[in-house]
Write a protein that holds these residues in place. Structure first.
Motif, PDB file in Angstrom:
ATOM      1  N   TRP A  70      30.101  35.182  31.394  1.00  0.00           N
ATOM      2  CA  TRP A  70      30.411  36.292  31.370  1.00  0.00           C
ATOM      3  C   TRP A  70      30.971  36.062  33.765  1.00  0.00           C
ATOM      4  O   TRP A  70      32.164  36.726  33.738  1.00  0.00           O
ATOM      5  CB  TRP A  70      29.668  37.681  31.952  1.00  0.00           C
ATOM      6  CG  TRP A  70      29.421  37.653  30.673  1.00  0.00           C
ATOM      7  CD1 TRP A  70      29.551  36.449  28.662  1.00  0.00           C
ATOM      8  CD2 TRP A  70      28.552  38.967  30.049  1.00  0.00           C
ATOM      9  NE1 TRP A  70      28.860  38.013  27.874  1.00  0.00           N
ATOM     10  CE2 TRP A  70      28.866  38.769  28.144  1.00  0.00           C
ATOM     11  CE3 TRP A  70      27.944  39.711  30.241  1.00  0.00           C
ATOM     12  CZ2 TRP A  70      28.161  39.996  27.141  1.00  0.00           C
ATOM     13  CZ3 TRP A  70      28.071  40.965  29.514  1.00  0.00           C
ATOM     14  CH2 TRP A  70      27.992  40.931  28.033  1.00  0.00           C
ATOM     15  N   LYS A  71      29.966  34.911  34.534  1.00  0.00           N
ATOM     16  CA  LYS A  71      31.290  35.594  35.438  1.00  0.00           C
ATOM     17  C   LYS A  71      31.887  35.151  35.211  1.00  0.00           C
ATOM     18  O   LYS A  71      32.848  35.583  36.314  1.00  0.00           O
ATOM     19  CB  LYS A  71      29.789  34.303  36.635  1.00  0.00           C
ATOM     20  CG  LYS A  71      30.427  34.350  37.629  1.00  0.00           C
ATOM     21  CD  LYS A  71      29.210  33.257  38.891  1.00  0.00           C
ATOM     22  CE  LYS A  71      29.882  33.038  39.958  1.00  0.00           C
ATOM     23  NZ  LYS A  71      31.062  32.802  40.349  1.00  0.00           N
ATOM     24  N   GLN A  92      41.742  41.084  40.364  1.00  0.00           N
ATOM     25  CA  GLN A  92      40.467  41.700  40.178  1.00  0.00           C
ATOM     26  C   GLN A  92      41.089  42.551  41.543  1.00  0.00           C
ATOM     27  O   GLN A  92      40.252  44.374  41.424  1.00  0.00           O
ATOM     28  CB  GLN A  92      39.126  41.163  40.703  1.00  0.00           C
ATOM     29  CG  GLN A  92      37.802  42.122  40.720  1.00  0.00           C
ATOM     30  CD  GLN A  92      36.997  41.871  41.022  1.00  0.00           C
ATOM     31  OE1 GLN A  92      36.113  41.855  41.723  1.00  0.00           O
ATOM     32  NE2 GLN A  92      36.770  40.070  40.452  1.00  0.00           N
ATOM     33  N   LEU A 106      34.344  43.135  27.052  1.00  0.00           N
ATOM     34  CA  LEU A 106      34.497  43.644  28.885  1.00  0.00           C
ATOM     35  C   LEU A 106      35.371  44.337  29.383  1.00  0.00           C
ATOM     36  O   LEU A 106      35.135  45.521  30.126  1.00  0.00           O
ATOM     37  CB  LEU A 106      34.744  42.301  29.030  1.00  0.00           C
ATOM     38  CG  LEU A 106      33.120  41.241  29.358  1.00  0.00           C
ATOM     39  CD1 LEU A 106      33.346  40.070  30.239  1.00  0.00           C
ATOM     40  CD2 LEU A 106      31.792  41.469  29.357  1.00  0.00           C
ATOM     41  N   TRP A 119      41.548  41.571  33.862  1.00  0.00           N
ATOM     42  CA  TRP A 119      41.799  42.305  35.263  1.00  0.00           C
ATOM     43  C   TRP A 119      43.144  42.784  34.631  1.00  0.00           C
ATOM     44  O   TRP A 119      43.991  43.938  34.722  1.00  0.00           O
ATOM     45  CB  TRP A 119      41.648  41.572  36.435  1.00  0.00           C
ATOM     46  CG  TRP A 119      40.551  41.571  36.451  1.00  0.00           C
ATOM     47  CD1 TRP A 119      39.451  40.489  36.902  1.00  0.00           C
ATOM     48  CD2 TRP A 119      39.952  43.152  36.706  1.00  0.00           C
ATOM     49  NE1 TRP A 119      38.841  41.052  37.429  1.00  0.00           N
ATOM     50  CE2 TRP A 119      38.611  42.442  36.997  1.00  0.00           C
ATOM     51  CE3 TRP A 119      39.186  44.138  36.680  1.00  0.00           C
ATOM     52  CZ2 TRP A 119      37.006  43.354  37.467  1.00  0.00           C
ATOM     53  CZ3 TRP A 119      37.896  44.994  37.103  1.00  0.00           C
ATOM     54  CH2 TRP A 119      37.286  44.630  37.853  1.00  0.00           C
ATOM     55  N   VAL A 123      34.826  37.786  34.492  1.00  0.00           N
ATOM     56  CA  VAL A 123      35.030  38.774  35.600  1.00  0.00           C
ATOM     57  C   VAL A 123      35.942  37.975  36.707  1.00  0.00           C
ATOM     58  O   VAL A 123      36.391  38.785  37.183  1.00  0.00           O
ATOM     59  CB  VAL A 123      33.850  39.080  35.725  1.00  0.00           C
ATOM     60  CG1 VAL A 123      33.940  39.855  37.429  1.00  0.00           C
ATOM     61  CG2 VAL A 123      33.046  40.013  34.609  1.00  0.00           C
ATOM     62  N   ASP A 124      35.470  37.085  37.219  1.00  0.00           N
ATOM     63  CA  ASP A 124      35.836  36.247  38.021  1.00  0.00           C
ATOM     64  C   ASP A 124      37.330  36.100  37.933  1.00  0.00           C
ATOM     65  O   ASP A 124      38.459  35.380  38.976  1.00  0.00           O
ATOM     66  CB  ASP A 124      35.571  35.168  38.702  1.00  0.00           C
ATOM     67  CG  ASP A 124      34.154  35.190  39.698  1.00  0.00           C
ATOM     68  OD1 ASP A 124      34.487  36.943  40.235  1.00  0.00           O
ATOM     69  OD2 ASP A 124      33.477  34.622  39.256  1.00  0.00           O
ATOM     70  N   LEU A 126      31.460  46.068  35.300  1.00  0.00           N
ATOM     71  CA  LEU A 126      31.802  44.388  35.687  1.00  0.00           C
ATOM     72  C   LEU A 126      30.814  43.344  36.544  1.00  0.00           C
ATOM     73  O   LEU A 126      30.503  42.967  36.647  1.00  0.00           O
ATOM     74  CB  LEU A 126      33.638  43.681  35.166  1.00  0.00           C
ATOM     75  CG  LEU A 126      33.479  44.690  33.828  1.00  0.00           C
ATOM     76  CD1 LEU A 126      35.208  44.842  34.101  1.00  0.00           C
ATOM     77  CD2 LEU A 126      33.463  44.213  32.688  1.00  0.00           C
ATOM     78  N   VAL A 127      31.623  44.361  37.819  1.00  0.00           N
ATOM     79  CA  VAL A 127      31.334  42.705  38.810  1.00  0.00           C
ATOM     80  C   VAL A 127      30.035  43.425  39.389  1.00  0.00           C
ATOM     81  O   VAL A 127      29.447  42.268  39.909  1.00  0.00           O
ATOM     82  CB  VAL A 127      31.947  44.542  40.149  1.00  0.00           C
ATOM     83  CG1 VAL A 127      32.141  43.042  41.694  1.00  0.00           C
ATOM     84  CG2 VAL A 127      33.892  43.386  40.234  1.00  0.00           C
ATOM     85  N   CYS A 137      27.463  43.311  35.130  1.00  0.00           N
ATOM     86  CA  CYS A 137      28.009  41.865  33.674  1.00  0.00           C
ATOM     87  C   CYS A 137      28.314  40.743  34.181  1.00  0.00           C
ATOM     88  O   CYS A 137      28.166  39.696  34.021  1.00  0.00           O
ATOM     89  CB  CYS A 137      28.923  42.526  33.006  1.00  0.00           C
ATOM     90  SG  CYS A 137      29.156  43.958  32.544  1.00  0.00           S
ATOM     91  N   ARG A 138      28.447  40.384  35.797  1.00  0.00           N
ATOM     92  CA  ARG A 138      28.880  39.242  36.479  1.00  0.00           C
ATOM     93  C   ARG A 138      27.902  38.534  36.232  1.00  0.00           C
ATOM     94  O   ARG A 138      27.748  37.056  35.937  1.00  0.00           O
ATOM     95  CB  ARG A 138      29.942  39.242  37.651  1.00  0.00           C
ATOM     96  CG  ARG A 138      30.324  37.973  38.457  1.00  0.00           C
ATOM     97  CD  ARG A 138      30.987  39.180  39.217  1.00  0.00           C
ATOM     98  NE  ARG A 138      31.402  37.365  40.140  1.00  0.00           N
ATOM     99  CZ  ARG A 138      30.562  37.429  40.841  1.00  0.00           C
ATOM    100  NH1 ARG A 138      29.927  37.751  41.460  1.00  0.00           N
ATOM    101  NH2 ARG A 138      31.219  35.320  42.197  1.00  0.00           N
TER     102      ARG A 138
END
Length: 251
Positions: A36-37, A68, A17, A46, A40-41, A25-26, A29-30
């Motif tokens: 995945w969420k 992020q 990712l 990051w 990414v969160d 990503l935001v 992918c999220r």
């Protein structure tokens, strides 16, 4: 068939990712699945992107609440003041007050002046024998700083300016910066003292700076104003010189 993505170890999935552009990503992918969420969160993805892209200061951000936001703010960091050194005459500067003979742009080092500490700066603005002022209003949303970021994260707003006198004349200098709401109400303000430079000074360039933090929700604009004059009331341009003004939004 090969193994499915969700069966990959989380550390491997994070590395995959991290190779994807941040906006994707935001925005994409999220939304794929809960796993995945959460990635990414989360911080790990990051932190890795910051390390991969060598973002300055990332090593010292161990306690950053939102990696992020740190990533996006670091990538967006730029001077929001337009025409800070007079390369475009007075373009982008509004509310201009032209006291005496008004503002003038000169080449460094100028008469009875000194070179600027940075070789990238070639010009400066100079004031006259009555007060000269000029201002810029920065629209933070137009520059890409969204409302939730300004209201919740409240990133630092760092203001800097440089001023100098000419060695044969005394002068005055002032800086005033305001953080404004949607309706341009003042939510925070920094106002320097009136700085007096005596005649027969060394003509050195001096930096002045202020950092706004914890200023509360609602900030949508930054209003930057500076100016000055000479103290001998000589016709022409013997007042304070200013250049390389900057406003940056930083993690």
């Amino acid at each position: 068939p090969g193994p499915r993505m969700e069966s990959l170890p989380e550390a491997v999935l994070i590395r995959i990712l991290a190779s994807i552009p941040a906006v994707d990503l935001v925005l994409a992918c999220r939304l794929v699945c809960c796993q995945w969420k959460n990635l990414v969160d989360g911080a790990a993805l990051w932190i890795l992107k910051c390390q991969q892209e060598g973002l300055a200061g990332a090593e010292s951000q161990e306690n950053a609440e939102n990696w992020q936001n740190f990533y996006f703010l670091s990538k967006k960091r730029k001077n929001l003041i337009k025409n800070p050194c007079g390369e475009e005459d007075l373009q982008h500067w509004g509310e201009v007050e032209n006291g005496g003979d008004g503002w003038k742009i000169e080449e460094l080092p100028g008469d009875f002046g000194k070179e600027f500490p940075s070789e990238e700066v070639h010009k400066y603005f100079v004031t006259s024998y009555e007060w000269c002022r000029k201002a810029q209003v920065i629209d933070l949303r137009a520059e890409g700083y969204w409302e939730e970021l300004m209201d919740t994260t409240q990133p630092k707003v760092v203001v800097k300016d440089w001023y100098a006198g000419r060695s044969d004349a005394g002068c005055l200098y002032e800086l005033c910066v305001k953080l404004l709401s949607e309706n341009e109400d003042v939510l925070a303000e920094y106002r320097s003292e009136t700085i007096a430079i005596p005649q027969d000074n060394d003509a050195d360039w001096t930096e002045i700076s202020h950092t706004f933090s914890n200023y509360g929700p609602g900030v949508r604009f930054v209003r930057f104003e500076h100016g000055g004059q000479d103290t001998l009331f000589w016709k022409g341009w013997y007042g304070v010189r200013v250049t390389n003004s900057s406003v940056t939004v930083e993690p």
